[in-house]
Design a protein around this motif. Structure first.
Motif, PDB file in Angstrom:
ATOM      1  N   GLN A 100      49.533  39.237  17.430  1.00 42.24           N
ATOM      2  CA  GLN A 100      49.056  37.874  17.682  1.00 42.24           C
ATOM      3  C   GLN A 100      47.537  37.900  17.866  1.00 42.24           C
ATOM      4  OE1 GLN A 100      51.106  35.082  17.755  1.00 42.24           O
ATOM      5  NE2 GLN A 100      52.615  36.540  17.013  1.00 42.24           N
ATOM      6  N   CYS A 101      46.855  36.986  17.181  1.00 38.90           N
ATOM      7  CA  CYS A 101      45.397  36.927  17.270  1.00 38.90           C
ATOM      8  C   CYS A 101      44.945  35.735  18.097  1.00 38.90           C
ATOM      9  CB  CYS A 101      44.784  36.836  15.881  1.00 38.90           C
ATOM     10  SG  CYS A 101      45.003  38.342  14.912  1.00 38.90           S
ATOM     11  N   LYS A 102      43.866  35.956  18.839  1.00 38.73           N
ATOM     12  CA  LYS A 102      43.242  34.895  19.632  1.00 38.73           C
ATOM     13  C   LYS A 102      41.737  35.009  19.454  1.00 38.73           C
ATOM     14  CE  LYS A 102      46.685  34.616  23.277  1.00 38.73           C
ATOM     15  NZ  LYS A 102      46.939  34.594  24.701  1.00 38.73           N
ATOM     16  N   GLN A 103      41.076  33.859  19.521  1.00 45.55           N
ATOM     17  CA  GLN A 103      39.622  33.846  19.431  1.00 45.55           C
ATOM     18  C   GLN A 103      39.041  33.304  20.738  1.00 45.55           C
ATOM     19  OE1 GLN A 103      38.661  31.531  15.974  1.00 45.55           O
ATOM     20  NE2 GLN A 103      39.192  33.188  14.581  1.00 45.55           N
ATOM     21  N   TYR A 104      37.978  33.948  21.204  1.00 41.49           N
ATOM     22  CA  TYR A 104      37.310  33.542  22.434  1.00 41.49           C
ATOM     23  C   TYR A 104      35.806  33.555  22.223  1.00 41.49           C
ATOM     24  CZ  TYR A 104      41.749  34.555  24.748  1.00 41.49           C
ATOM     25  OH  TYR A 104      43.069  34.570  25.125  1.00 41.49           O
ATOM     26  N   ARG A 105      35.139  32.717  22.991  1.00 37.98           N
ATOM     27  CA  ARG A 105      33.677  32.751  23.043  1.00 37.98           C
ATOM     28  C   ARG A 105      33.276  33.074  24.478  1.00 37.98           C
ATOM     29  NH1 ARG A 105      28.916  28.296  22.425  1.00 37.98           N
ATOM     30  NH2 ARG A 105      27.280  29.826  22.044  1.00 37.98           N
ATOM     31  N   ILE A 106      32.322  33.956  24.634  1.00 33.44           N
ATOM     32  CA  ILE A 106      31.858  34.343  25.965  1.00 33.44           C
ATOM     33  C   ILE A 106      30.665  33.459  26.342  1.00 33.44           C
ATOM     34  CG2 ILE A 106      30.914  36.201  27.366  1.00 33.44           C
ATOM     35  CD1 ILE A 106      32.348  38.159  25.444  1.00 33.44           C
ATOM     36  N   GLU A 111      29.974  26.702  32.036  1.00 33.02           N
ATOM     37  CA  GLU A 111      30.321  26.031  30.795  1.00 33.02           C
ATOM     38  C   GLU A 111      31.654  26.473  30.186  1.00 33.02           C
ATOM     39  OE1 GLU A 111      27.352  26.952  27.767  1.00 33.02           O
ATOM     40  OE2 GLU A 111      26.935  28.838  28.769  1.00 33.02           O
ATOM     41  N   PHE A 112      32.413  27.316  30.881  1.00 31.13           N
ATOM     42  CA  PHE A 112      33.662  27.774  30.282  1.00 31.13           C
ATOM     43  C   PHE A 112      34.634  26.606  30.136  1.00 31.13           C
ATOM     44  CE2 PHE A 112      35.208  27.981  34.595  1.00 31.13           C
ATOM     45  CZ  PHE A 112      36.580  27.830  34.484  1.00 31.13           C
ATOM     46  N   GLU A 113      35.365  26.612  29.020  1.00 28.22           N
ATOM     47  CA  GLU A 113      36.340  25.557  28.738  1.00 28.22           C
ATOM     48  C   GLU A 113      37.563  26.202  28.091  1.00 28.22           C
ATOM     49  OE1 GLU A 113      35.102  21.835  26.939  1.00 28.22           O
ATOM     50  OE2 GLU A 113      33.015  22.364  27.340  1.00 28.22           O
ATOM     51  N   PRO A 114      38.633  26.375  28.851  1.00 29.07           N
ATOM     52  CA  PRO A 114      39.827  27.033  28.307  1.00 29.07           C
ATOM     53  C   PRO A 114      40.384  26.343  27.057  1.00 29.07           C
ATOM     54  CG  PRO A 114      39.981  26.840  30.686  1.00 29.07           C
ATOM     55  CD  PRO A 114      38.769  26.065  30.265  1.00 29.07           C
ATOM     56  N   GLN A 115      40.305  25.008  26.985  1.00 30.49           N
ATOM     57  CA  GLN A 115      40.849  24.314  25.823  1.00 30.49           C
ATOM     58  C   GLN A 115      40.062  24.616  24.545  1.00 30.49           C
ATOM     59  OE1 GLN A 115      39.544  22.852  28.508  1.00 30.49           O
ATOM     60  NE2 GLN A 115      38.179  21.195  27.928  1.00 30.49           N
ATOM     61  N   LYS A 116      38.806  25.050  24.682  1.00 31.75           N
ATOM     62  CA  LYS A 116      37.995  25.454  23.530  1.00 31.75           C
ATOM     63  C   LYS A 116      38.006  26.972  23.337  1.00 31.75           C
ATOM     64  CE  LYS A 116      34.379  21.912  23.454  1.00 31.75           C
ATOM     65  NZ  LYS A 116      32.912  21.742  23.573  1.00 31.75           N
ATOM     66  N   SER A 123      34.672  36.698  33.709  1.00 27.45           N
ATOM     67  CA  SER A 123      36.120  36.948  33.640  1.00 27.45           C
ATOM     68  C   SER A 123      36.388  38.414  33.309  1.00 27.45           C
ATOM     69  CB  SER A 123      36.759  36.051  32.586  1.00 27.45           C
ATOM     70  OG  SER A 123      36.379  36.476  31.284  1.00 27.45           O
ATOM     71  N   PRO A 124      37.552  38.920  33.709  1.00 25.52           N
ATOM     72  CA  PRO A 124      37.894  40.313  33.405  1.00 25.52           C
ATOM     73  C   PRO A 124      37.903  40.608  31.901  1.00 25.52           C
ATOM     74  CG  PRO A 124      39.372  39.449  35.073  1.00 25.52           C
ATOM     75  CD  PRO A 124      38.552  38.292  34.581  1.00 25.52           C
ATOM     76  N   VAL A 125      38.366  39.659  31.097  1.00 26.11           N
ATOM     77  CA  VAL A 125      38.403  39.871  29.639  1.00 26.11           C
ATOM     78  C   VAL A 125      36.984  40.007  29.098  1.00 26.11           C
ATOM     79  CG1 VAL A 125      39.036  38.861  27.410  1.00 26.11           C
ATOM     80  CG2 VAL A 125      40.607  38.692  29.343  1.00 26.11           C
ATOM     81  N   ALA A 126      36.102  39.097  29.469  1.00 19.44           N
ATOM     82  CA  ALA A 126      34.718  39.144  28.979  1.00 19.44           C
ATOM     83  C   ALA A 126      34.020  40.418  29.430  1.00 19.44           C
ATOM     84  CB  ALA A 126      33.957  37.914  29.450  1.00 19.44           C
ATOM     85  N   ARG A 127      34.232  40.791  30.688  1.00 19.89           N
ATOM     86  CA  ARG A 127      33.587  42.020  31.181  1.00 19.89           C
ATOM     87  C   ARG A 127      34.067  43.240  30.403  1.00 19.89           C
ATOM     88  NH1 ARG A 127      34.579  42.018  37.307  1.00 19.89           N
ATOM     89  NH2 ARG A 127      36.341  40.831  36.612  1.00 19.89           N
TER      90      ARG A 127
END
Length: 161
Positions: A100-106, A111-116, A123-127
């Motif tokens: 499964q693929c997901k796209q994120y912007r750091i 300004e973080f927006e989970p819906q975008k 966040s732990p993922v970004a770090r």
């Protein structure tokens, strides 16, 4: 965990526009409405007056917060040296073990927006992503256990989103 002071230029502009709107447009309207409601007499049972004063306190609180926050925020612009590695502002495509693929912007914490799919740099993922390259593997501890992702793609795009 302390909040970082990084923000994209787009995010800074949005906060600055909100501050200007509240100070130049919203606050004068509410102040006028409160003055008119106060002129009607008994303020203790005047709903317009009570609501207006409450709204004015909310606006003032937000204006103080934005004013102080904008002073300490550091705008981070894209630089060509970032290509190929994950840094602040990057878009990243991750693939889990199930394919499964997901796209994120750091982005910054303001300004973080989970819906975008914009995640905070704090966040732990970004770090876990910072400094990594395509085909690297990251492991992130979550409440449900360790999650493993592979980095498929990294890209940067202008802040015109």
């Amino acid at each position: 965990m302390a909040k970082s002071n990084y923000i994209t230029r787009h995010g800074w502009n949005q906060l600055d526009q909100e501050l200007k709107f509240l100070w130049r447009e919203e606050r004068p309207k509410v102040t006028q409405a409160v003055s008119e409601a106060a002129a009607l007499g008994d303020r203790s049972e005047n709903a317009e007056y009570i609501y207006g004063k409450r709204r004015l306190r909310e606006i003032d609180r937000r204006v103080r917060f934005l004013s102080k926050r904008l002073e300490v925020l550091q705008i981070v612009d894209y630089h060509p040296k970032q290509e190929g590695k994950i840094f602040f502002g990057a878009w990243v495509e991750l693939e889990d073990l199930d394919g499964q693929c997901k796209q994120y912007r750091i982005v910054g914490c303001d300004e973080f927006e989970p819906q975008k799919n914009w995640i905070s740099i704090d966040s732990p993922v970004a770090r876990a992503l910072i400094g990594k390259t395509v085909d690297d593997e990251i492991k992130v501890n979550t409440p449900s256990g360790v999650v493993v992702w592979y980095i498929n793609k990294i890209w940067y795009q202008p802040d015109s989103i």
